[in-house]
Design an enzyme around this catalytic site. Structure first.
Site, PDB file in Angstrom:
ATOM      1  N   LYS A 195      -4.947  -1.252  -6.421  1.00  0.00           N
ATOM      2  CA  LYS A 195      -5.892  -0.715  -7.410  1.00  0.00           C
ATOM      3  C   LYS A 195      -5.303  -0.744  -8.822  1.00  0.00           C
ATOM      4  O   LYS A 195      -4.100  -0.937  -9.000  1.00  0.00           O
ATOM      5  CB  LYS A 195      -6.313   0.703  -7.002  1.00  0.00           C
TER       6      LYS A 195
HETATM    7  C1  LIG Z   1      -9.670   1.127  -1.881  1.00  0.00           C
HETATM    8  C2  LIG Z   1     -10.965   1.807  -1.617  1.00  0.00           C
HETATM    9  C3  LIG Z   1     -11.047   2.958  -0.848  1.00  0.00           C
HETATM   10  C4  LIG Z   1      -9.921   3.469  -0.043  1.00  0.00           C
HETATM   11  O1  LIG Z   1      -8.873   3.927  -0.756  1.00  0.00           O
HETATM   12  P1  LIG Z   1      -7.596   4.430   0.033  1.00  0.00           P
HETATM   13  O2  LIG Z   1      -6.825   5.110  -1.044  1.00  0.00           O
HETATM   14  O3  LIG Z   1      -6.923   3.208   0.572  1.00  0.00           O
HETATM   15  O4  LIG Z   1      -8.044   5.352   1.093  1.00  0.00           O
HETATM   16  C5  LIG Z   1     -12.268   3.613  -0.763  1.00  0.00           C
HETATM   17  N1  LIG Z   1     -13.356   3.139  -1.366  1.00  0.00           N
HETATM   18  C6  LIG Z   1     -13.322   2.014  -2.079  1.00  0.00           C
HETATM   19  C7  LIG Z   1     -14.572   1.541  -2.753  1.00  0.00           C
HETATM   20  C8  LIG Z   1     -12.125   1.293  -2.220  1.00  0.00           C
HETATM   21  O5  LIG Z   1     -12.102   0.156  -2.909  1.00  0.00           O
END
Ligand SMILES: *Cc1c(COP(=O)(O)O)cnc(C)c1O
Length: 383
Positions: A195
């Site tokens: 991210k």
């Molecule tokens: C990456 C992501 C998640 C999950 O995030 P984590 O921190 O890995 O649990 C949830 N929703 C969306 C839209 C994502 O892109």
């Protein structure tokens, strides 16, 4: 294509010396009376950034969503509406609670929830609508919040992919703009290594509803309710989705660079956009007037008549040592759900859509390599 070409990853965090120093300091000194110091700092920095009253750091966005939905009392027999084009993490917490995800179709331009389809899917069992700002693209929150008001259903924002995506304030307006995640009852973010801002693994729940915040806070403390004077006395079954102080120290150091991290995502997108978006039949992440897109994941969609397939592009990327990434599959097409073939946009998009590499240190020469591969695949597919 030479095998000597360096590998182009689709995503990779940007970790500088300041981040390394912050993590080292927390590992060395962040214990005893300082054991929550970085967590509290990170929460304060993030709620200022998002423009909400409260923030709770978590071990993941999935955990933040799970707790938020649990705080709404969602359980067996309940339905939660979300878009069919999504990562499983937005739907899994609904299943953890024994509720039913209801997958509705997306809009052709934003790849986010179609508000008209949402309204058609509302039943007496609908307990929440989750608006996921996919790849950084903002959902139509005005329409979704209006539906939430009309039907008395909370609207939640999964802004995991939308750091840097916001609605701008009109020129001369007194109020500031609004960041993704700040408009629903609560919003969630992810700091997974892929991210825009990372803590390795991690997440955040933000809200401006103080009663709701207290509910989630108790759940996040293994059910210990604020103000309870007895030690080790949980009043209900809660969760253990906490972020460590060491991860939070990394988060604080990343927050010091948040504008730079977002600006770089936008610059990378602009470079692709200039080279590709003008080609007939090509569309990319939209940025409607009055908004800014954080462009977490630059994405290209080919009109059906171009004949470009995901498989052809994936193969060409592999041959050029580029990390290709396919568009999300419709969640309802996965084995544990029931296919919703009526979601025609969601089912029609993935075969002709593709994510382009966009990590912070990507060079223009590397972007040129990606652009060349896209153009070559388009030329080869020309009917
Ligand atoms: C990456 C992501 C998640 C999950 O995030 P984590 O921190 O890995 O649990 C949830 N929703 C969306 C839209 C994502 O892109």
């Amino acid at each position: 294509m030479s095998a000597a070409l360096s590998r182009i990853f689709y995503t990779k965090p940007s970790i500088g010396e300041a981040e390394v120093a912050a993590v080292s300091a927390a590992a060395r000194d962040g214990w005893g009376e300082r054991c929550y110091e970085s967590i509290q700092q990170f929460e304060a920095l993030f709620r200022d950034f998002a423009g909400t009253k409260h923030a709770i750091a978590t071990s993941s966005c999935t955990g933040a969503l799970h707790m938020g939905l649990a705080a709404l009392g969602i359980g067996p027999g309940d339905e939660v509406i979300l878009a069919d084009i999504n990562w499983i993490a937005s739907a899994a917490p609904i299943a953890y609670l024994g509720a039913t995800p209801v997958f509705v179709d997306v809009l052709a331009d934003s790849w986010c929830l179609d508000p008209a389809k949402v309204e058609a899917a509302i039943t007496p069992r609908t307990k929440a609508i989750i608006a996921v700002h996919i790849y950084g693209n903002l959902c139509d929150m005005d329409a979704l919040l209006r539906l939430g008001d009309d039907y008395n259903i909370p609207v939640i924002e999964d802004a995991a992919e939308a750091v840097g995506s916001r609605w701008l304030a009109p020129a001369g307006a007194a109020r500031k703009g609004q960041h993704a995640g700040s408009r629903g009852l609560f919003g969630t973010f992810s700091f997974h290594g892929t991210k825009t801002l990372t803590t390795g693994e991690g997440g955040m729940l933000v809200t401006s509803d103080s009663d709701f915040y207290q509910k989630v806070l108790a759940l996040s403390n293994h059910g210990r309710i604020a103000g309870e004077s007895k030690q080790f006395w949980p009043g209900l079954i809660g969760f253990k989705y906490k972020m460590s102080n060491i991860q939070a120290a990394l988060g604080c150091a990343q927050m010091a660079r948040i504008d730079e991290l977002i600006a770089r995502k936008r610059q990378i997108f602009a470079y692709y956009h200039a080279a590709l978006a003008g080609l007939p039949g090509v569309s990319m992440n939209p940025q409607p007037a009055g908004t800014e897109n954080g462009y977490w994941m630059p994405t290209i969609v080919f009109a059906p008549e171009l004949g470009v397939s995901r498989e052809a592009l994936l193969a060409a990327c592999q041959a050029a040592n580029i990390d290709g990434r396919v568009f999300f599959w419709p969640l309802s097409s996965l084995p544990m759900f029931t296919a919703e073939a009526a979601n025609q946009t969601a089912y029609g998009l993935p075969a002709r859509a593709f994510n382009l590499p966009s990590y912070h240190d990507l060079t223009e020469a590397e972007q040129d390599r990606v652009i060349a591969v896209v153009k070559a695949v388009m030329a080869a597919a020309r009917p």
